[in-house]
Design a protein around this motif. Structure first.
Motif, PDB file in Angstrom:
ATOM      1  N   ILE A  70       0.836  -1.205   0.000  1.00  0.00           N
ATOM      2  CA  ILE A  70       0.000   0.000   0.000  1.00  0.00           C
ATOM      3  C   ILE A  70       0.873   1.259   0.000  1.00  0.00           C
ATOM      4  O   ILE A  70       0.656   2.196  -0.768  1.00  0.00           O
ATOM      5  N   VAL A  71       1.897   1.236   0.866  1.00  0.00           N
ATOM      6  CA  VAL A  71       2.768   2.409   0.969  1.00  0.00           C
ATOM      7  C   VAL A  71       3.532   2.631  -0.342  1.00  0.00           C
ATOM      8  O   VAL A  71       3.653   3.760  -0.827  1.00  0.00           O
TER       9      VAL A  71
ATOM     10  N   GLU B  49       1.109   4.100  -2.849  1.00  0.00           N
ATOM     11  CA  GLU B  49       0.804   5.493  -2.521  1.00  0.00           C
ATOM     12  C   GLU B  49       1.945   6.412  -2.937  1.00  0.00           C
ATOM     13  O   GLU B  49       1.726   7.496  -3.473  1.00  0.00           O
ATOM     14  N   ASN B  50       3.167   5.946  -2.696  1.00  0.00           N
ATOM     15  CA  ASN B  50       4.323   6.757  -3.065  1.00  0.00           C
ATOM     16  C   ASN B  50       4.494   6.844  -4.587  1.00  0.00           C
ATOM     17  O   ASN B  50       4.686   7.921  -5.127  1.00  0.00           O
TER      18      ASN B  50
ATOM     19  N   ILE C  28      -0.850   8.858  -4.588  1.00  0.00           N
ATOM     20  CA  ILE C  28      -2.281   8.784  -4.277  1.00  0.00           C
ATOM     21  C   ILE C  28      -2.421   8.428  -2.813  1.00  0.00           C
ATOM     22  O   ILE C  28      -1.429   8.190  -2.120  1.00  0.00           O
ATOM     23  N   SER C  29      -3.656   8.409  -2.331  1.00  0.00           N
ATOM     24  CA  SER C  29      -3.891   8.003  -0.958  1.00  0.00           C
ATOM     25  C   SER C  29      -5.095   7.076  -0.929  1.00  0.00           C
ATOM     26  O   SER C  29      -6.147   7.400  -1.469  1.00  0.00           O
ATOM     27  N   PHE C  30      -4.917   5.915  -0.344  1.00  0.00           N
ATOM     28  CA  PHE C  30      -6.038   4.983  -0.214  1.00  0.00           C
ATOM     29  C   PHE C  30      -6.846   5.306   1.033  1.00  0.00           C
ATOM     30  O   PHE C  30      -6.292   5.750   2.032  1.00  0.00           O
ATOM     31  N   THR C  31      -8.127   5.064   0.994  1.00  0.00           N
ATOM     32  CA  THR C  31      -8.933   5.190   2.217  1.00  0.00           C
ATOM     33  C   THR C  31      -8.802   3.890   2.997  1.00  0.00           C
ATOM     34  O   THR C  31      -8.466   2.848   2.438  1.00  0.00           O
TER      35      THR C  31
ATOM     36  N   ILE D  97      -8.033   0.089   1.684  1.00  0.00           N
ATOM     37  CA  ILE D  97      -6.926  -0.744   2.174  1.00  0.00           C
ATOM     38  C   ILE D  97      -7.447  -2.103   2.617  1.00  0.00           C
ATOM     39  O   ILE D  97      -6.863  -3.144   2.343  1.00  0.00           O
TER      40      ILE D  97
END
Lengths: 523, 87
Positions: free
Chosen positions: B51-52, B55-56, B60-63, B67
């Motif tokens: 996930i990290v 995102e990097n 983006i950013s997951f909710t 996740i």
């Protein structure tokens, strides 16, 4: 560095990845598993809670836990990360009390003895922006305080701090004079024209001398190696009004026109110390190079170009080479009274044993048969838990919702005096007349180390007994992650029946109800 | 038609980038039907690492719901694509 056992209260697996690290359960203080490890790291973060009293209670509890660990782990080095509330604004209303509690904890750490080493988290966080350190999203999804995006940086930093502690402290600084301890050249400018004193650049040299005096106070030997005339140097130290260091502050002085590498070699022999215990400071790049080339092992740091950088440059270097004892020395004087107080009044009381610790947690357990409100959570646990999982059979939601009288599916809710830990254990049991078989038995790592597993299993068995069950079968299926629970059923009292590759079969005959443990309150 | 083609192209780019990221992380070949149960390394820590990384890589950013709702390579591709309004 290998084999560090980490006592922790939040997820840190993302920071310390690899086989060199072993982790306690969240808040778990049982010492057994740490015995095989070389050293211990105590890594606690102040709790993410919206209730000041709970935060304060937890912080004071951390100190008790640390005392327990220090007391139980006889000879190991223990590294303790200081607490901070920088990761998030804990409570905007009650920060004063929380800050005080944090300060108390941090100050107390170094009074716990020589093998307890304090890691000052301020050194890390001052370099970071608060938003980078903590991401509340990962708190809710992974129960972690350290933002996974800076986990590598954070882990590297802690390992470096530990490495600094392990490095043997150097013993001696050998110093040049001209343009090092003062501005100017004594043999050319004369005593009066040297810069040292109130006006810059003299003030910077004064401060540097003060820093060296401070170093001496912590037991570091100061020596002089200078190309000068010895009588003139002595006269300078005696007569110059702004001189902070005195000639007597130097344990050994070699003032001559000889090559410095020869002088220094002789000095080190006289002192009877190793080359690696020595730091040589000189403003001349040529001298530095000659010394470091001909005397391998000696530490020769750079010299700053401008006098105003002297103190900031060398205090960093001194911290690296002479640092940690300085910290304990400082504590010796500063916290002497504190130390006495703690040892006399508190420590006996604080060193509680594990039984007492569990009792003090005031744990409340609630047995929850599966229903529409908890089936999702039970499903999630069954498919997620790897470590404390006896069989690691995964089940679908449909299987769990099946209406079947023979199927006994339940969860366990846990809370303690700090708050609610939620539904954190579950089991699936098949009942057939007088026989029952435990298909699933698992606990979230959130509640490991509290011996809840034994209590929960007792409760289940008594429940079965009431329904007429007289024989309980169970099995342990080995996976790559659950070796920690290999002997769980045996330890509980089950009888080993047979072993079939990675599956071990057990049974337990029931004759009466089992006694429950008074440390847990069932609701 | 042209727009649909471009969309498809973008989607494939995202998909391959994700495949590449997982391959680097888990050191495994990633088929289209790759999922959690097929990999020992995709445990909860592996999931966090993944996930990290995503995102990097994609900024983006997951909710938290996203996740928790990702179980397969396909889920990953769909979730990331939805952030770029592809499909």
């Amino acid at each position: 560095m290998n084999n560090t056992y980490i006592f922790r209260n939040y997820t840190i697996e993302h920071i310390f990845q690899g086989d060199d690290y072993k982790f306690s359960g969240y808040g778990d203080i049982s010492i057994d598993q740490s015995r095989e490890c070389e050293q211990i790291l105590f890594l606690y973060f102040i709790p993410y809670r919206m209730n000041e009293a709970a935060i304060l209670a937890e912080i004071s509890d951390y100190y008790e836990r640390l005392c327990h660990i220090v007391y139980e782990s006889a000879s190991k080095d223990i590294y303790v990360l200081g607490l901070t509330n920088y990761f998030y604004e804990s409570l905007s209303l009650g920060d004063a009390a929380v800050n005080e509690a944090i300060g108390d904890f941090n100050r107390s750490v170094s009074s716990l003895g020589d093998r307890v080493h304090f890691i000052n988290i301020d050194n890390f966080i001052t370099k970071k922006h608060q938003n980078d350190l903590f991401d509340v999203k990962y708190y809710y999804t992974y129960n972690t305080i350290v933002n996974p995006k800076c986990s590598k940086e954070f882990g590297d930093w802690i390992n470096e701090e530990i490495r600094l502690y392990k490095r043997t402290r150097k013993k001696c600084v050998i110093l040049d004079l001209d343009n090092t301890l003062w501005g100017g050249v004594l043999s050319e400018d004369g005593i009066e024209k040297l810069s040292i004193g109130d006006e810059y650049p003299g003030s910077a040299f004064s401060d540097f001398q003060q820093l060296l005096l401070e170093l001496k106070r912590t037991g570091v030997i100061l020596c002089l190696a200078s190309k000068n005339d010895e009588d003139e140097v002595r006269r300078c130290f005696e007569q110059h009004v702004n001189m902070i260091l005195k000639f007597e502050d130097f344990s050994l002085t070699e003032i001559s026109w000889e090559e410095k590498e020869k002088t220094i070699y002789r000095m080190i022999q006289k002192l009877g110390i190793g080359m690696s215990s020595v730091v040589f400071i000189d403003d001349s790049a040529i001298e530095r190079e000659r010394v470091s080339k001909s005397l391998p092992g000696i530490t020769v740091p750079d010299f700053p170009k401008e006098p105003y950088l002297l103190c900031s440059h060398f205090s960093d270097i001194f911290r690296t080479h002479f640092g940690y004892s300085q910290l304990t020395d400082e504590d010796l004087t500063k916290t002497e009274q504190y130390k006495k107080k703690i040892h006399a009044d508190n420590l006996k009381k604080q060193f509680l044993n594990e039984d007492e610790f569990l009792y003090n947690l005031q744990m409340k357990l609630t047995y929850c048969p599966v229903d529409s409100t908890n089936v999702q959570r039970i499903h999630q646990l069954i498919n997620k838990v790897n470590q404390f999982n006896l069989t690691t059979k995964r089940h679908t939601l449909v299987q769990l919702q099946e209406e079947n009288e023979q199927l006994m599916i339940s969860g366990l809710k846990v809370s303690d005096r700090f708050g609610d830990l939620g539904l954190t254990a579950c089991s699936v049991i098949i009942i057939n007349g007088k026989h029952a078989s435990i298909e699933e038995f698992l606990l979230s790592c959130r509640i490991l180390g509290r011996r809840i597993e034994t209590e929960y299993l007792k409760y289940l068995i008594n429940h079965l007994y009431k329904q007429g069950v007289r024989t309980v079968y169970a099995q342990y299926t080995q996976t790559s992650k659950n070796s920690g629970v290999r002997t769980f059923y045996e330890d509980f009292g089950f009888e080993l029946m047979r072993q079939d590759n990675e599956i071990t079969f057990y049974k337990l005959e029931l004759h009466t109800k089992l006694d429950m443990d008074s440390r847990y309150v069932w609701k | 038609m042209e727009i649909a083609y471009q969309e498809h192209n973008k989607f494939n780019k995202v998909k391959e980038k994700i495949r590449h990221i997982i391959r680097n992380l888990f050191d495994e070949d990633i088929a289209d039907d790759f999922n959690k149960s097929k990999s020992d390394k995709w445990d909860s820590l592996g999931h966090l690492n993944l996930i990290v990384s995503l995102e990097n890589e994609f900024s983006i950013s997951f909710t938290p719901e996203e996740i928790g709702g990702i179980f397969s390579f396909e889920d990953l591709v769909n979730t990331v694509s939805s952030k770029f309004h592809i499909r």
